[in-house]
Design a protein around this motif. Structure first.
Motif, PDB file in Angstrom:
ATOM      1  N   SER A   1      43.184  33.661  26.512  1.00 37.35           N
ATOM      2  CA  SER A   1      44.268  34.574  26.141  1.00 37.35           C
ATOM      3  C   SER A   1      45.609  34.101  26.690  1.00 37.35           C
ATOM      4  CB  SER A   1      43.985  35.982  26.674  1.00 37.35           C
ATOM      5  OG  SER A   1      42.831  36.489  26.077  1.00 37.35           O
ATOM      6  N   TRP A   2      46.638  34.786  26.250  1.00 35.26           N
ATOM      7  CA  TRP A   2      48.009  34.325  26.457  1.00 35.26           C
ATOM      8  C   TRP A   2      48.414  34.096  27.921  1.00 35.26           C
ATOM      9  CZ3 TRP A   2      50.446  38.671  28.620  1.00 35.26           C
ATOM     10  CH2 TRP A   2      49.914  39.917  28.256  1.00 35.26           C
TER      11      TRP A   2
ATOM     12  N   ALA B   1      40.710  36.078  29.907  1.00 36.93           N
ATOM     13  CA  ALA B   1      41.750  37.059  29.567  1.00 36.93           C
ATOM     14  C   ALA B   1      43.130  36.513  29.936  1.00 36.93           C
ATOM     15  CB  ALA B   1      41.458  38.383  30.273  1.00 36.93           C
TER      16      ALA B   1
ATOM     17  N   ALA C   1      38.505  38.249  33.988  1.00 41.01           N
ATOM     18  CA  ALA C   1      39.454  39.361  33.856  1.00 41.01           C
ATOM     19  C   ALA C   1      40.898  38.884  34.005  1.00 41.01           C
ATOM     20  CB  ALA C   1      39.145  40.422  34.913  1.00 41.01           C
ATOM     21  N   ALA C   2      41.803  39.673  33.457  1.00 38.49           N
ATOM     22  CA  ALA C   2      43.218  39.299  33.437  1.00 38.49           C
ATOM     23  C   ALA C   2      43.750  38.948  34.827  1.00 38.49           C
ATOM     24  CB  ALA C   2      44.033  40.463  32.858  1.00 38.49           C
TER      25      ALA C   2
ATOM     26  N   SER D   1      43.253  36.523  36.826  1.00 36.89           N
ATOM     27  CA  SER D   1      42.315  36.020  37.842  1.00 36.89           C
ATOM     28  C   SER D   1      42.494  34.518  38.047  1.00 36.89           C
ATOM     29  CB  SER D   1      40.868  36.282  37.407  1.00 36.89           C
ATOM     30  OG  SER D   1      40.656  37.651  37.235  1.00 36.89           O
TER      31      SER D   1
ATOM     32  N   ILE E   1      31.243  39.747  34.036  1.00 38.41           N
ATOM     33  CA  ILE E   1      32.704  39.770  34.120  1.00 38.41           C
ATOM     34  C   ILE E   1      33.077  39.355  35.534  1.00 38.41           C
ATOM     35  CG2 ILE E   1      34.815  41.127  33.900  1.00 38.41           C
ATOM     36  CD1 ILE E   1      33.382  43.080  32.125  1.00 38.41           C
TER      37      ILE E   1
ATOM     38  N   GLY F   1      36.369  38.607  38.188  1.00 41.22           N
ATOM     39  CA  GLY F   1      37.781  38.941  38.256  1.00 41.22           C
ATOM     40  C   GLY F   1      38.309  39.029  39.660  1.00 41.22           C
ATOM     41  N   GLY F   2      39.607  39.095  39.722  1.00 37.85           N
ATOM     42  CA  GLY F   2      40.257  39.278  41.016  1.00 37.85           C
ATOM     43  C   GLY F   2      40.580  37.977  41.694  1.00 37.85           C
TER      44      GLY F   2
ATOM     45  N   ARG G   1      35.461  37.902  42.301  1.00 40.51           N
ATOM     46  CA  ARG G   1      34.177  38.567  42.538  1.00 40.51           C
ATOM     47  C   ARG G   1      33.555  38.934  41.197  1.00 40.51           C
ATOM     48  NH1 ARG G   1      34.461  44.512  42.736  1.00 40.51           N
ATOM     49  NH2 ARG G   1      36.581  45.150  42.244  1.00 40.51           N
TER      50      ARG G   1
ATOM     51  N   LEU H   1      32.503  41.502  38.660  1.00 38.25           N
ATOM     52  CA  LEU H   1      32.886  42.894  38.408  1.00 38.25           C
ATOM     53  C   LEU H   1      31.777  43.644  37.669  1.00 38.25           C
ATOM     54  CD1 LEU H   1      36.588  42.366  37.235  1.00 38.25           C
ATOM     55  CD2 LEU H   1      35.775  42.883  39.535  1.00 38.25           C
ATOM     56  N   LYS H   2      31.107  42.963  36.744  1.00 35.63           N
ATOM     57  CA  LYS H   2      30.014  43.591  35.983  1.00 35.63           C
ATOM     58  C   LYS H   2      29.024  42.514  35.571  1.00 35.63           C
ATOM     59  CE  LYS H   2      32.566  47.587  34.314  1.00 35.63           C
ATOM     60  NZ  LYS H   2      33.224  48.349  33.260  1.00 35.63           N
TER      61      LYS H   2
HETATM   62  C1  LIG Z   1      37.988  42.172  32.067  1.00 31.99           C
HETATM   63  C2  LIG Z   1      38.282  43.541  31.512  1.00 31.99           C
HETATM   64  C3  LIG Z   1      38.127  43.480  29.982  1.00 31.99           C
HETATM   65  C4  LIG Z   1      37.269  44.488  32.147  1.00 31.99           C
HETATM   66  O1  LIG Z   1      37.430  45.767  31.626  1.00 31.99           O
HETATM   67  P1  LIG Z   1      36.426  46.962  32.098  1.00 31.99           P
HETATM   68  O2  LIG Z   1      35.033  46.481  32.003  1.00 31.99           O
HETATM   69  O3  LIG Z   1      36.816  48.180  31.328  1.00 31.99           O
HETATM   70  O4  LIG Z   1      36.779  47.073  33.633  1.00 31.99           O
HETATM   71  P2  LIG Z   1      37.000  48.393  34.497  1.00 31.99           P
HETATM   72  O5  LIG Z   1      38.374  48.897  34.224  1.00 31.99           O
HETATM   73  O6  LIG Z   1      35.828  49.296  34.301  1.00 31.99           O
HETATM   74  O7  LIG Z   1      36.968  47.814  35.976  1.00 31.99           O
HETATM   75  C5  LIG Z   1      35.780  47.489  36.633  1.00 31.99           C
HETATM   76  C6  LIG Z   1      36.112  46.999  38.015  1.00 31.99           C
HETATM   77  O8  LIG Z   1      36.755  45.737  37.879  1.00 31.99           O
HETATM   78  C7  LIG Z   1      38.066  45.779  38.475  1.00 31.99           C
HETATM   79  N1  LIG Z   1      38.947  45.002  37.626  1.00 31.99           N
HETATM   80  C8  LIG Z   1      39.165  45.152  36.304  1.00 31.99           C
HETATM   81  N2  LIG Z   1      40.021  44.213  35.877  1.00 31.99           N
HETATM   82  C9  LIG Z   1      40.349  43.468  36.941  1.00 31.99           C
HETATM   83  C10 LIG Z   1      41.202  42.355  37.096  1.00 31.99           C
HETATM   84  N3  LIG Z   1      41.886  41.829  36.083  1.00 31.99           N
HETATM   85  N4  LIG Z   1      41.280  41.821  38.314  1.00 31.99           N
HETATM   86  C11 LIG Z   1      40.606  42.351  39.360  1.00 31.99           C
HETATM   87  N5  LIG Z   1      39.776  43.408  39.258  1.00 31.99           N
HETATM   88  C12 LIG Z   1      39.658  43.958  38.057  1.00 31.99           C
HETATM   89  C13 LIG Z   1      38.427  47.258  38.499  1.00 31.99           C
HETATM   90  O9  LIG Z   1      39.370  47.506  39.499  1.00 31.99           O
HETATM   91  C14 LIG Z   1      37.089  47.882  38.776  1.00 31.99           C
HETATM   92  O10 LIG Z   1      36.806  47.718  40.150  1.00 31.99           O
HETATM   93  P3  LIG Z   1      35.843  48.767  40.964  1.00 31.99           P
HETATM   94  O11 LIG Z   1      34.485  48.660  40.294  1.00 31.99           O
HETATM   95  O12 LIG Z   1      35.863  48.259  42.351  1.00 31.99           O
HETATM   96  O13 LIG Z   1      36.476  50.104  40.748  1.00 31.99           O
HETATM   97  C15 LIG Z   1      39.716  44.006  31.812  1.00 31.99           C
HETATM   98  O14 LIG Z   1      39.829  44.361  33.188  1.00 31.99           O
HETATM   99  C16 LIG Z   1      40.771  42.967  31.494  1.00 31.99           C
HETATM  100  O15 LIG Z   1      40.972  41.991  32.200  1.00 31.99           O
HETATM  101  N6  LIG Z   1      41.490  43.192  30.399  1.00 31.99           N
HETATM  102  C17 LIG Z   1      42.536  42.326  29.900  1.00 31.99           C
HETATM  103  C18 LIG Z   1      42.128  41.730  28.576  1.00 31.99           C
HETATM  104  C19 LIG Z   1      43.157  40.788  28.064  1.00 31.99           C
HETATM  105  O16 LIG Z   1      43.647  39.917  28.741  1.00 31.99           O
HETATM  106  N7  LIG Z   1      43.500  40.943  26.820  1.00 31.99           N
HETATM  107  C20 LIG Z   1      44.547  40.105  26.240  1.00 31.99           C
HETATM  108  C21 LIG Z   1      44.382  39.934  24.784  1.00 31.99           C
HETATM  109  S1  LIG Z   1      43.093  38.818  24.384  1.00 31.99           S
END
Ligand SMILES: CC(C)(COP(=O)(O)OP(=O)(O)OC[C@H]1O[C@@H](n2cnc3c(N)ncnc32)[C@H](O)[C@@H]1OP(=O)(O)O)[C@@H](O)C(=O)NCCC(=O)NCCS
Length: 221
Positions: free
Chosen positions: A135-136, A171, A189-190, A192, A204, A206-207, A211, A213-214
């Motif tokens: 992603s971008w 992301a 995740a975004a 990261s 997943i 991230g961070g 770590r 995340l899922k």
């Molecule tokens: C990866 C992603 C899709 C996960 O979404 P999700 O499964 O709904 O995640 P949640 O919001 O339920 O978060 C789950 C956990 O991950 C953490 N988390 C989510 N995104 C994170 C990130 N980018 N960095 C660090 N931690 C993250 C949350 O804080 C949460 O932590 P916790 O369990 O300790 O509370 C989303 O976080 C993401 O990065 N979206 C951006 C997508 C993108 O870049 N799109 C651009 C167009 S392609």
């Protein structure tokens, strides 16, 4: 007739230069790679290898119209001295930078998508699997460019290859550094940072620090 006209409109001078520079006549005339007018062909050295049936517009560079950057003017850059391999369809959007050093390899899997304003810098080897996307504003870079030595004077930060598996979604605004290995089926995740081998498919990550995340996830476009 209209189809032929639309096709010819896409064959601009940059596309002609690129295809006839990299491919033998029989391949080049099919224009497997389309280069938009917004691409700066800075260095067209090295080789481009296509490991797939040749068809027009299999690879497209500098196209797309997502509005997070100025898609009419945002310029992609092609600076290649090494090998770039396409194992199938690839769509590399406007503003992306591709930089491959001499003797380095950049390998794209089939069905690859890269969104706007990303950069890939290969000094050694970067391999991306099939059906993966970036992603971008993300950066994938297998070198630090500058050397760092320990107290004996020995340099320790050599380039290290990067492997991105099949069906991986990186992301937006991620940074993937030398030695990164991203397992198949995963999402990064975004915003990261990946600096080493990650374990566990279909997760997943991230961070920063990274770590899990899922786990046991499945994603699609
Ligand atoms: C990866 C992603 C899709 C996960 O979404 P999700 O499964 O709904 O995640 P949640 O919001 O339920 O978060 C789950 C956990 O991950 C953490 N988390 C989510 N995104 C994170 C990130 N980018 N960095 C660090 N931690 C993250 C949350 O804080 C949460 O932590 P916790 O369990 O300790 O509370 C989303 O976080 C993401 O990065 N979206 C951006 C997508 C993108 O870049 N799109 C651009 C167009 S392609």
């Amino acid at each position: 007739m209209i189809k032929a006209f639309k096709f010819l409109r896409r064959i601009n001078l940059k596309t002609i230069i690129f295809n006839f520079r990299y491919f033998p006549f029989k391949t080049a005339i099919k224009f497997p790679v389309l280069i938009s007018n917004n691409v700066f062909l800075h260095k067209t050295k090295g080789r481009v290898i296509i490991n797939a049936p040749i068809r027009t517009a299999l690879v497209q560079i500098g196209y797309g119209a997502i509005g997070i950057s100025d898609f009419k003017r945002s310029r992609a850059v092609w600076e290649v001295y090494g090998d770039v391999v396409f194992n199938g369809r690839a769509f590399i959007m406007h503003g992306c930078k591709i930089n491959v050093a001499e003797k380095a390899q950049l390998i794209f899997g089939d069905d690859f998508n890269m969104s706007t304003e990303c950069a890939i810098i290969a000094a050694k080897k970067i391999k991306i699997g099939n059906h993966s996307g970036i992603s971008w504003e993300s950066l994938v870079m297998d070198t630090d460019f500058h050397h760092i030595a320990d107290e004996t004077g020995e340099v320790f930060n050599h380039p290290k290859e990067i492997i991105i598996g099949d069906n991986v979604w990186i992301a937006c605004k991620c940074t993937i550094l030398k030695g990164a290995v991203i397992p198949s089926g995963s999402v990064v995740a975004a915003n990261s940072m990946v600096t080493k081998k990650l374990s566990g498919e279909n997760s997943i990550f991230g961070g920063n620090p990274m770590r899990v995340l899922k786990t046991d996830i499945k994603w699609w476009y």
